[in-house]
Design an enzyme around this catalytic site. Structure first.
Site, PDB file in Angstrom:
ATOM      1  N   HIS A 146     -13.985  44.900 -30.969  1.00 56.26           N
ATOM      2  CA  HIS A 146     -13.494  44.735 -32.347  1.00 56.26           C
ATOM      3  C   HIS A 146     -13.876  45.942 -33.197  1.00 56.26           C
ATOM      4  O   HIS A 146     -13.074  46.431 -33.997  1.00 56.26           O
ATOM      5  CB  HIS A 146     -14.122  43.499 -33.009  1.00 56.26           C
ATOM      6  CG  HIS A 146     -13.336  42.235 -32.843  1.00 56.26           C
ATOM      7  ND1 HIS A 146     -12.017  42.115 -33.226  1.00 56.26           N
ATOM      8  CD2 HIS A 146     -13.689  41.016 -32.359  1.00 56.26           C
ATOM      9  CE1 HIS A 146     -11.597  40.872 -32.969  1.00 56.26           C
ATOM     10  NE2 HIS A 146     -12.591  40.188 -32.442  1.00 56.26           N
TER      11      HIS A 146
ATOM     12  N   GLN B 228     -12.870  41.615 -38.855  1.00 55.76           N
ATOM     13  CA  GLN B 228     -12.299  40.273 -39.011  1.00 55.76           C
ATOM     14  C   GLN B 228     -12.429  39.725 -40.427  1.00 55.76           C
ATOM     15  O   GLN B 228     -11.869  38.669 -40.736  1.00 55.76           O
ATOM     16  CB  GLN B 228     -12.946  39.317 -38.012  1.00 55.76           C
ATOM     17  CG  GLN B 228     -12.602  39.688 -36.571  1.00 55.76           C
ATOM     18  CD  GLN B 228     -13.268  38.754 -35.595  1.00 55.76           C
ATOM     19  OE1 GLN B 228     -14.437  38.919 -35.288  1.00 55.76           O
ATOM     20  NE2 GLN B 228     -12.541  37.758 -35.125  1.00 55.76           N
TER      21      GLN B 228
ATOM     22  N   GLY C 168     -19.263  34.877 -32.452  1.00 58.68           N
ATOM     23  CA  GLY C 168     -19.391  36.276 -32.849  1.00 58.68           C
ATOM     24  C   GLY C 168     -18.355  36.584 -33.909  1.00 58.68           C
ATOM     25  O   GLY C 168     -17.312  35.935 -33.977  1.00 58.68           O
TER      26      GLY C 168
ATOM     27  N   HIS D  20     -16.658  41.745 -26.276  1.00 61.70           N
ATOM     28  CA  HIS D  20     -15.580  41.345 -27.194  1.00 61.70           C
ATOM     29  C   HIS D  20     -15.818  41.900 -28.609  1.00 61.70           C
ATOM     30  O   HIS D  20     -14.916  42.476 -29.227  1.00 61.70           O
ATOM     31  CB  HIS D  20     -15.508  39.806 -27.216  1.00 61.70           C
ATOM     32  CG  HIS D  20     -14.447  39.223 -28.099  1.00 61.70           C
ATOM     33  ND1 HIS D  20     -13.381  38.505 -27.611  1.00 61.70           N
ATOM     34  CD2 HIS D  20     -14.312  39.224 -29.452  1.00 61.70           C
ATOM     35  CE1 HIS D  20     -12.622  38.112 -28.627  1.00 61.70           C
ATOM     36  NE2 HIS D  20     -13.167  38.526 -29.759  1.00 61.70           N
ATOM     37  N   GLU D  21     -17.052  41.760 -29.095  1.00 59.63           N
ATOM     38  CA  GLU D  21     -17.359  42.190 -30.465  1.00 59.63           C
ATOM     39  C   GLU D  21     -17.422  43.710 -30.588  1.00 59.63           C
ATOM     40  O   GLU D  21     -16.984  44.273 -31.593  1.00 59.63           O
ATOM     41  CB  GLU D  21     -18.664  41.545 -30.957  1.00 59.63           C
ATOM     42  CG  GLU D  21     -18.669  40.018 -30.977  1.00 59.63           C
ATOM     43  CD  GLU D  21     -17.485  39.394 -31.713  1.00 59.63           C
ATOM     44  OE1 GLU D  21     -16.968  40.002 -32.658  1.00 59.63           O
ATOM     45  OE2 GLU D  21     -17.070  38.290 -31.313  1.00 59.63           O
TER      46      GLU D  21
ATOM     47  N   CYS E 138     -10.381  34.269 -29.708  1.00 58.53           N
ATOM     48  CA  CYS E 138     -10.811  35.076 -30.844  1.00 58.53           C
ATOM     49  C   CYS E 138     -10.459  34.341 -32.143  1.00 58.53           C
ATOM     50  O   CYS E 138      -9.387  33.770 -32.265  1.00 58.53           O
ATOM     51  CB  CYS E 138     -10.092  36.417 -30.786  1.00 58.53           C
ATOM     52  SG  CYS E 138     -10.516  37.509 -32.133  1.00 58.53           S
ATOM     53  N   LEU E 139     -11.370  34.375 -33.104  1.00 54.25           N
ATOM     54  CA  LEU E 139     -11.137  33.718 -34.392  1.00 54.25           C
ATOM     55  C   LEU E 139      -9.923  34.311 -35.109  1.00 54.25           C
ATOM     56  O   LEU E 139      -9.299  33.648 -35.927  1.00 54.25           O
ATOM     57  CB  LEU E 139     -12.378  33.836 -35.287  1.00 54.25           C
ATOM     58  CG  LEU E 139     -13.640  33.102 -34.819  1.00 54.25           C
ATOM     59  CD1 LEU E 139     -14.795  33.395 -35.755  1.00 54.25           C
ATOM     60  CD2 LEU E 139     -13.410  31.601 -34.707  1.00 54.25           C
TER      61      LEU E 139
END
Ligand SMILES: [Zn+2]
Length: 163
Positions: free
Chosen positions: A134, A51, A46, A130-131, A88-89
């Protein structure tokens, strides 16, 4: 299509509440294509607009067979509980166990502006949560107790120095 640099903690944009998406045009489609490409390149499941430095209500995901674009996302129902490692990226994928709802229903608009609802369980439900976080300027470490949050950040910073 282009791969975009992924913004990492503690950049301020990651804490910004996204602006609503109002234009469902070619520009949005091309942005989403870039986001997918960037996400696949980073081997993530995701990616939210924050991000890549854009504070918007927008994310893309491809997780356990659920591939979608979510504009103006909202979790409209969540039930049960799961405790699993999450990363997380924007934090170098350093994992930590986060308590999330086991089942979640996402309501969002697709790239054409059509509203949809999608229910998921397990890992994909975790990804929805999670997304969507964000898009509201929230990171997974915000769900952790202070000590565990500091441990993730410490480990991430340590890994960064090794590059
Ligand atoms: Zn993330």
């Amino acid at each position: 299509m282009a791969i975009i640099k992924i913004i990492e903690y503690p950049e301020a944009v990651l804490a910004e509440v996204g602006k609503p998406i109002t234009e469902f045009d070619e520009e949005l489609e091309s942005l989403c294509a870039d986001m997918f490409e960037t996400m696949y390149e980073a081997e993530g499941v995701g990616l939210a607009a924050q991000q890549i430095g854009l504070p918007l209500q927008l994310f893309v995901m491809d997780c356990e067979g659920i591939k979608l674009i979510a504009a103006n996302p909202e979790i409209i129902s969540q039930t049960g509980e799961q405790s699993n490692p999450e990363g997380c990226l924007s934090l170098g994928k350093v994992p930590a166990v986060v308590v999330r709802a086991e089942r979640a229903t996402l309501r969002a608009q697709d790239a054409k502006g059509e509203w949809f609802e999608r229910e998921a369980t397990g890992y994909a439900a975790r990804c929805f949560q999670h997304e969507t976080d964000h898009c509201n300027g929230k990171l997974f470490i915000d769900h952790l107790p202070k000590m565990r949050r500091e441990m993730v950040v410490k480990k991430f910073k340590k890994e960064k120095k090794m590059w």
